[in-house]
Design a protein around this motif. Sequence first.
Motif, PDB file in Angstrom:
ATOM      1  N   ARG A 121      -8.449  -5.510   0.910  1.00  0.00           N
ATOM      2  CA  ARG A 121      -9.348  -4.353   0.860  1.00  0.00           C
ATOM      3  C   ARG A 121      -9.915  -3.965   2.235  1.00  0.00           C
ATOM      4  O   ARG A 121     -10.470  -2.873   2.373  1.00  0.00           O
ATOM      5  CB  ARG A 121     -10.507  -4.634  -0.102  1.00  0.00           C
ATOM      6  CG  ARG A 121     -10.072  -4.766  -1.542  1.00  0.00           C
ATOM      7  CD  ARG A 121     -11.250  -4.760  -2.490  1.00  0.00           C
ATOM      8  NE  ARG A 121     -12.092  -5.943  -2.330  1.00  0.00           N
ATOM      9  CZ  ARG A 121     -13.197  -6.163  -3.033  1.00  0.00           C
ATOM     10  NH1 ARG A 121     -13.598  -5.279  -3.939  1.00  0.00           N
ATOM     11  NH2 ARG A 121     -13.900  -7.257  -2.844  1.00  0.00           N
TER      12      ARG A 121
ATOM     13  N   GLN B 188      -3.098  -6.943  -2.906  1.00  0.00           N
ATOM     14  CA  GLN B 188      -3.404  -6.089  -1.759  1.00  0.00           C
ATOM     15  C   GLN B 188      -4.835  -6.341  -1.293  1.00  0.00           C
ATOM     16  O   GLN B 188      -5.760  -6.442  -2.107  1.00  0.00           O
ATOM     17  CB  GLN B 188      -3.228  -4.612  -2.103  1.00  0.00           C
ATOM     18  CG  GLN B 188      -3.423  -3.684  -0.914  1.00  0.00           C
ATOM     19  CD  GLN B 188      -2.966  -2.272  -1.198  1.00  0.00           C
ATOM     20  OE1 GLN B 188      -1.860  -2.053  -1.693  1.00  0.00           O
ATOM     21  NE2 GLN B 188      -3.802  -1.296  -0.899  1.00  0.00           N
TER      22      GLN B 188
ATOM     23  N   GLU C 252      -8.804 -11.990   5.933  1.00  0.00           N
ATOM     24  CA  GLU C 252      -8.729 -11.825   4.487  1.00  0.00           C
ATOM     25  C   GLU C 252      -7.574 -12.627   3.905  1.00  0.00           C
ATOM     26  O   GLU C 252      -7.689 -13.224   2.826  1.00  0.00           O
ATOM     27  CB  GLU C 252      -8.589 -10.350   4.130  1.00  0.00           C
ATOM     28  CG  GLU C 252      -8.763 -10.059   2.655  1.00  0.00           C
ATOM     29  CD  GLU C 252      -8.809  -8.577   2.328  1.00  0.00           C
ATOM     30  OE1 GLU C 252      -9.257  -8.229   1.228  1.00  0.00           O
ATOM     31  OE2 GLU C 252      -8.378  -7.754   3.173  1.00  0.00           O
TER      32      GLU C 252
ATOM     33  N   ASN D 103      -3.931  -5.773  -8.091  1.00  0.00           N
ATOM     34  CA  ASN D 103      -5.307  -5.267  -8.138  1.00  0.00           C
ATOM     35  C   ASN D 103      -5.420  -3.767  -7.878  1.00  0.00           C
ATOM     36  O   ASN D 103      -6.466  -3.287  -7.441  1.00  0.00           O
ATOM     37  CB  ASN D 103      -6.190  -6.028  -7.148  1.00  0.00           C
ATOM     38  CG  ASN D 103      -5.684  -5.980  -5.715  1.00  0.00           C
ATOM     39  OD1 ASN D 103      -4.495  -6.168  -5.461  1.00  0.00           O
ATOM     40  ND2 ASN D 103      -6.579  -5.744  -4.775  1.00  0.00           N
ATOM     41  N   TYR D 104      -4.355  -3.004  -8.160  1.00  0.00           N
ATOM     42  CA  TYR D 104      -4.488  -1.546  -8.105  1.00  0.00           C
ATOM     43  C   TYR D 104      -5.504  -1.107  -9.159  1.00  0.00           C
ATOM     44  O   TYR D 104      -5.488  -1.594 -10.292  1.00  0.00           O
ATOM     45  CB  TYR D 104      -3.143  -0.879  -8.351  1.00  0.00           C
ATOM     46  CG  TYR D 104      -2.328  -0.642  -7.102  1.00  0.00           C
ATOM     47  CD1 TYR D 104      -2.800  -1.014  -5.842  1.00  0.00           C
ATOM     48  CD2 TYR D 104      -1.089  -0.031  -7.165  1.00  0.00           C
ATOM     49  CE1 TYR D 104      -2.054  -0.783  -4.693  1.00  0.00           C
ATOM     50  CE2 TYR D 104      -0.328   0.206  -6.023  1.00  0.00           C
ATOM     51  CZ  TYR D 104      -0.822  -0.170  -4.795  1.00  0.00           C
ATOM     52  OH  TYR D 104      -0.095   0.069  -3.661  1.00  0.00           O
TER      53      TYR D 104
ATOM     54  N   ALA E 281      -2.014  -7.349   3.283  1.00  0.00           N
ATOM     55  CA  ALA E 281      -3.352  -7.075   3.798  1.00  0.00           C
ATOM     56  C   ALA E 281      -3.314  -6.856   5.302  1.00  0.00           C
ATOM     57  O   ALA E 281      -2.395  -7.296   5.998  1.00  0.00           O
ATOM     58  CB  ALA E 281      -4.293  -8.223   3.449  1.00  0.00           C
TER      59      ALA E 281
ATOM     60  N   GLU F  48      -6.715   1.045   1.530  1.00  0.00           N
ATOM     61  CA  GLU F  48      -7.197   1.908   0.455  1.00  0.00           C
ATOM     62  C   GLU F  48      -8.010   1.090  -0.548  1.00  0.00           C
ATOM     63  O   GLU F  48      -7.812  -0.108  -0.706  1.00  0.00           O
ATOM     64  CB  GLU F  48      -6.021   2.576  -0.272  1.00  0.00           C
ATOM     65  CG  GLU F  48      -5.230   3.560   0.574  1.00  0.00           C
ATOM     66  CD  GLU F  48      -4.088   2.904   1.316  1.00  0.00           C
ATOM     67  OE1 GLU F  48      -4.084   1.653   1.417  1.00  0.00           O
ATOM     68  OE2 GLU F  48      -3.203   3.626   1.794  1.00  0.00           O
ATOM     69  N   GLU F  49      -8.929   1.768  -1.228  1.00  0.00           N
ATOM     70  CA  GLU F  49      -9.803   1.101  -2.186  1.00  0.00           C
ATOM     71  C   GLU F  49      -8.984   0.534  -3.347  1.00  0.00           C
ATOM     72  O   GLU F  49      -8.158   1.219  -3.951  1.00  0.00           O
ATOM     73  CB  GLU F  49     -10.839   2.082  -2.727  1.00  0.00           C
ATOM     74  CG  GLU F  49     -11.886   1.438  -3.609  1.00  0.00           C
ATOM     75  CD  GLU F  49     -12.792   0.472  -2.868  1.00  0.00           C
ATOM     76  OE1 GLU F  49     -13.304  -0.467  -3.519  1.00  0.00           O
ATOM     77  OE2 GLU F  49     -12.990   0.646  -1.649  1.00  0.00           O
ATOM     78  N   THR F  50      -9.223  -0.734  -3.645  1.00  0.00           N
ATOM     79  CA  THR F  50      -8.585  -1.393  -4.788  1.00  0.00           C
ATOM     80  C   THR F  50      -9.628  -2.257  -5.481  1.00  0.00           C
ATOM     81  O   THR F  50     -10.736  -2.445  -4.989  1.00  0.00           O
ATOM     82  CB  THR F  50      -7.419  -2.297  -4.346  1.00  0.00           C
ATOM     83  OG1 THR F  50      -7.900  -3.285  -3.423  1.00  0.00           O
ATOM     84  CG2 THR F  50      -6.304  -1.495  -3.704  1.00  0.00           C
ATOM     85  N   ASP F  51      -9.245  -2.791  -6.636  1.00  0.00           N
ATOM     86  CA  ASP F  51     -10.124  -3.738  -7.318  1.00  0.00           C
ATOM     87  C   ASP F  51     -10.153  -5.058  -6.534  1.00  0.00           C
ATOM     88  O   ASP F  51      -9.305  -5.317  -5.682  1.00  0.00           O
ATOM     89  CB  ASP F  51      -9.637  -3.967  -8.749  1.00  0.00           C
ATOM     90  CG  ASP F  51      -9.825  -2.736  -9.631  1.00  0.00           C
ATOM     91  OD1 ASP F  51     -10.650  -1.874  -9.267  1.00  0.00           O
ATOM     92  OD2 ASP F  51      -9.132  -2.632 -10.667  1.00  0.00           O
ATOM     93  N   ASP F  52     -11.137  -5.875  -6.858  1.00  0.00           N
ATOM     94  CA  ASP F  52     -11.355  -7.137  -6.152  1.00  0.00           C
ATOM     95  C   ASP F  52     -10.150  -8.067  -6.324  1.00  0.00           C
ATOM     96  O   ASP F  52      -9.881  -8.525  -7.439  1.00  0.00           O
ATOM     97  CB  ASP F  52     -12.609  -7.805  -6.709  1.00  0.00           C
ATOM     98  CG  ASP F  52     -12.939  -9.124  -6.033  1.00  0.00           C
ATOM     99  OD1 ASP F  52     -12.222  -9.520  -5.087  1.00  0.00           O
ATOM    100  OD2 ASP F  52     -13.915  -9.760  -6.460  1.00  0.00           O
TER     101      ASP F  52
ATOM    102  N   ASN G 285       0.798  -1.230   0.000  1.00  0.00           N
ATOM    103  CA  ASN G 285       0.000   0.000   0.000  1.00  0.00           C
ATOM    104  C   ASN G 285       0.830   1.278   0.000  1.00  0.00           C
ATOM    105  O   ASN G 285       0.300   2.357  -0.259  1.00  0.00           O
ATOM    106  CB  ASN G 285      -0.967   0.012   1.190  1.00  0.00           C
ATOM    107  CG  ASN G 285      -0.254   0.007   2.523  1.00  0.00           C
ATOM    108  OD1 ASN G 285       0.548  -0.880   2.820  1.00  0.00           O
ATOM    109  ND2 ASN G 285      -0.529   0.991   3.356  1.00  0.00           N
TER     110      ASN G 285
END
Length: 268
Positions: free
Chosen positions: A120, A118, A159, A91-92, A154, A124-128, A68
């Motif tokens: 979630r 990474q 997770e 997955n950025y 993570a 910070e917001e990332t793609d799945d 991150n």
Amino acid sequence: MRLLFVGDVVGNLGMKMVEQYLPLLKKDLKPQVTIVNGENVTKVGRGINEKLFKQLMNAGADVVTLGNHAWNNEEIFSFIDDTKKLIRPLNYPGKDVPGNGYCQLNVNGTQVAIINLQGRIFMEETDDPFAEIDRLVEQLKKDQVKVIFVDMHAETTSEKKAMALYLDGKISALVGTHTHVQTSDAHVLNKGTAFLTDVGMTGPDDGVIGMEYEPVIKRFLTSRPSRFTVEENGSKVLSACLIDVDNQTGLAKAIKPILICKEHPYVG
């Protein structure tokens, strides 16, 4: 196939530990691939620059993963596209993300993929990450890549474990980073994927996850902002793990945590 993974290198003391012990570990353990997480390696504990990336490679890393704090040092944008050995989370979000989320190596005829993901939760917001890793693993299998290692950066243990169980039998190993404390649950899951919730950090051992402890305590006591600074003195730690993988099946045979510190001196 033997993989050596060194966890979150923090600041100057972390680099000193890598330069002191990684050559010894490689000499004694003889890994075919050495991976180092370098997202905290600058003197302020956030991000990486080209000089420090080259130092990690010169010390013995084959691949450097991030997390991150990948973009915290703007210099990274000037060189990350020029090297396949420095990878940021797969997955950025967004189009045309600089760099790559994985790299592929040919090790004596065996194809090896190193992937950075990474989480979630509380990040910070990332793609799945589940959808992204699904697509990539499917592609790698079609390309006959046998050995697949994932650095799962993570915050939560749940997770990381959920991702490991989701990928059990599809990849060789998933090892967590980010929380900087080595967990004691290294084992091979039922379908053959090696797992460790967090490999731990490499760097200052007298602070709070690498930071000077006074400002951290102040924040807990007052609930007010406090500037965190990387600890530059005191004892040091190197956290890592060693993973043995069957080249034919791509499944793990064993995973062993490594901890070098004043309570656990390196004996070779």
